[in-house]
Design an enzyme around this catalytic site. Structure first.
Site: not given
Ligand code: ACO
Length: 372
Positions: A258, A315
């Site tokens: 998140h 989710d």
């Molecule tokens: N699975 C694996 N790795 C992940 C995930 C995940 N679900 N989420 C983040 N990471 C990793 C990224 O690859 C990144 O790694 P790195 O630093 O080695 O590159 C690190 O964690 C940080 O992630 P960011 O993308 O910078 O986090 P951001 O704040 O931009 O993204 C987000 C948040 C979009 C929710 C992300 O966690 C994600 O894509 N999750 C999966 C999709 C999801 O469940 N979305 C629903 C969110 S809740 C809502 O909107 C209702």
């Protein structure tokens, strides 16, 4: 101009008194009330709270619920329009077009006063479940069912979906699902809603912007993806192998991570409890156990080994609850929207009340050609 926050991460873009998130300690409040304390209330009371800023007293709640119930029906033209949707049109897309269609018939369409916005907001909140349930039945070759005149918001939705009243537990889960989805500060879809309103556009247009943004798999669309993942994994024993293969392919595990929470999402905790409760009641814990095994694998492989602060978000366990409620994955995001519409309406009203057009800057990195 040099300090760019990609994805506007951590940027404070505006002031709000609608909801508060503490991402470190995992706290979510609507209008100052902890989400755990609101979870026993009817959705209508939470909707009133979000829009009016205070919890309703008994009379206010009765009047508000009465207004919502009176606006539940959709006309035959809207149903006919849904029948004409080409095969395969997703529920979120049908909902988006239905909102656009409804706007043409809304008597307050050209009036953006507070009173008119409240009336339009109530109509949208009341009609969202009817539209989604009607579309569900149409896509299943069934006739839509008219709203029940007295059932609560969640129970009425399940009634319109199935043609029979849900069990007490199912009704409670649906009500709670809409409450937990109702509001979440300046998430991507709410930001879209506020950007649209900031140009003094109308509520229907703003809600269409919100729906278009909520749909994406990195936002509300993740719930659908989690449901598909649970089906693909199929058994708790396969969870670890599945997570490892996602990691090897550089893919994300949907329902984890998140932008704001760096700990367990408080809504995910509630959904986890509810998922366990309905799994036990059904005497079928398979979906719950698959989810728990995925969570354990993510904890081991991504949190402990790679140090990423990944916990289940809203989710993840909501998708498990939907499996037990027999909601098809293609409808998961539209259910999220049924809850979220109250938050969007509240944000529209807050933005109109103290508006400044939302217009950030971009750093230009293209070429400059010499003028002739
Ligand atoms: N699975 C694996 N790795 C992940 C995930 C995940 N679900 N989420 C983040 N990471 C990793 C990224 O690859 C990144 O790694 P790195 O630093 O080695 O590159 C690190 O964690 C940080 O992630 P960011 O993308 O910078 O986090 P951001 O704040 O931009 O993204 C987000 C948040 C979009 C929710 C992300 O966690 C994600 O894509 N999750 C999966 C999709 C999801 O469940 N979305 C629903 C969110 S809740 C809502 O909107 C209702």
């Amino acid at each position: 101009m040099e300090d760019i926050k990609k994805g506007l991460e951590s940027v404070i873009a505006l002031e709000t008194s609608i909801s508060y998130i503490d991402g470190i300690n995992g706290i979510l409040e609507y209008r100052g009330y902890n989400i755990n304390d609101l979870s026993e209330m009817p959705y209508d009371a939470v909707s009133y709270l979000l829009i009016h800023g205070e919890l309703p007293d008994e009379d206010e709640l009765e009047a508000f619920s009465g207004q919502l119930r009176a606006e539940r029906e959709i006309d035959e033209d809207t149903i006919e329009f849904m029948r004409m949707c080409p095969y395969g049109v997703e529920a979120m897309d049908a909902l988006r077009t239905a909102v656009s269609y409804l706007s043409h018939h809304d008597p307050d369409m050209s009036d953006c006063s507070l009173d008119a916005n409240l009336r339009k907001g109530i109509r949208l909140i009341a009609k969202f479940p009817t539209i989604v349930a009607a579309y569900y039945r149409i896509t299943n070759g069934q006739e839509p069912i008219a709203p029940h005149p007295s059932l609560p918001h969640g129970a009425n939705f399940l009634y319109m979906l199935r043609g029979e009243e849900p069990s007490e537990l199912e009704a409670r889960l649906m009500e709670l699902d809409f409450i937990l989805s109702a509001e979440h500060e300046l998430n991507a879809s709410t930001f879209s809603v506020r950007v649209a309103v900031s140009t003094l556009s109308d509520i229907h247009s703003a809600v269409i912007a919100g729906l278009s943004t909520l749909k994406g798999p990195l936002h509300g669309g993740a719930r659908l993806a989690v449901m598909r993942m649970l089906e693909e994994v199929g058994s708790p024993e396969r969870a670890e192998e599945y997570v490892l293969s996602l990691i090897a392919e550089g893919q994300r595990v949907m329902g984890f991570g998140h932008r704001v929470y760096k700990t367990y999402d408080p809504r995910a905790r509630i959904y986890k409890r509810l998922a366990r409760e309905i799994a036990d009641e059904r005497g079928d814990t398979r979906w719950f156990r698959i989810a728990e095994s995925i969570e354990e694998a993510v904890q081991r492989e991504l949190v402990e080994k790679q140090g990423k602060p990944l916990c289940p978000n809203v989710d993840f366990y909501s998708a498990v609850v939907y499996k037990y409620l027999h909601i098809p994955p293609e409808f998961a995001t539209s259910l999220f929207a049924i809850g979220r519409i109250s938050g969007w309406v509240a944000h529209c009203i807050e933005q109109y009340a103290d508006n400044r057009v939302i217009r950030p800057r971009a750093k230009y990195v293209g070429k400059h050609h010499p003028s002739r």
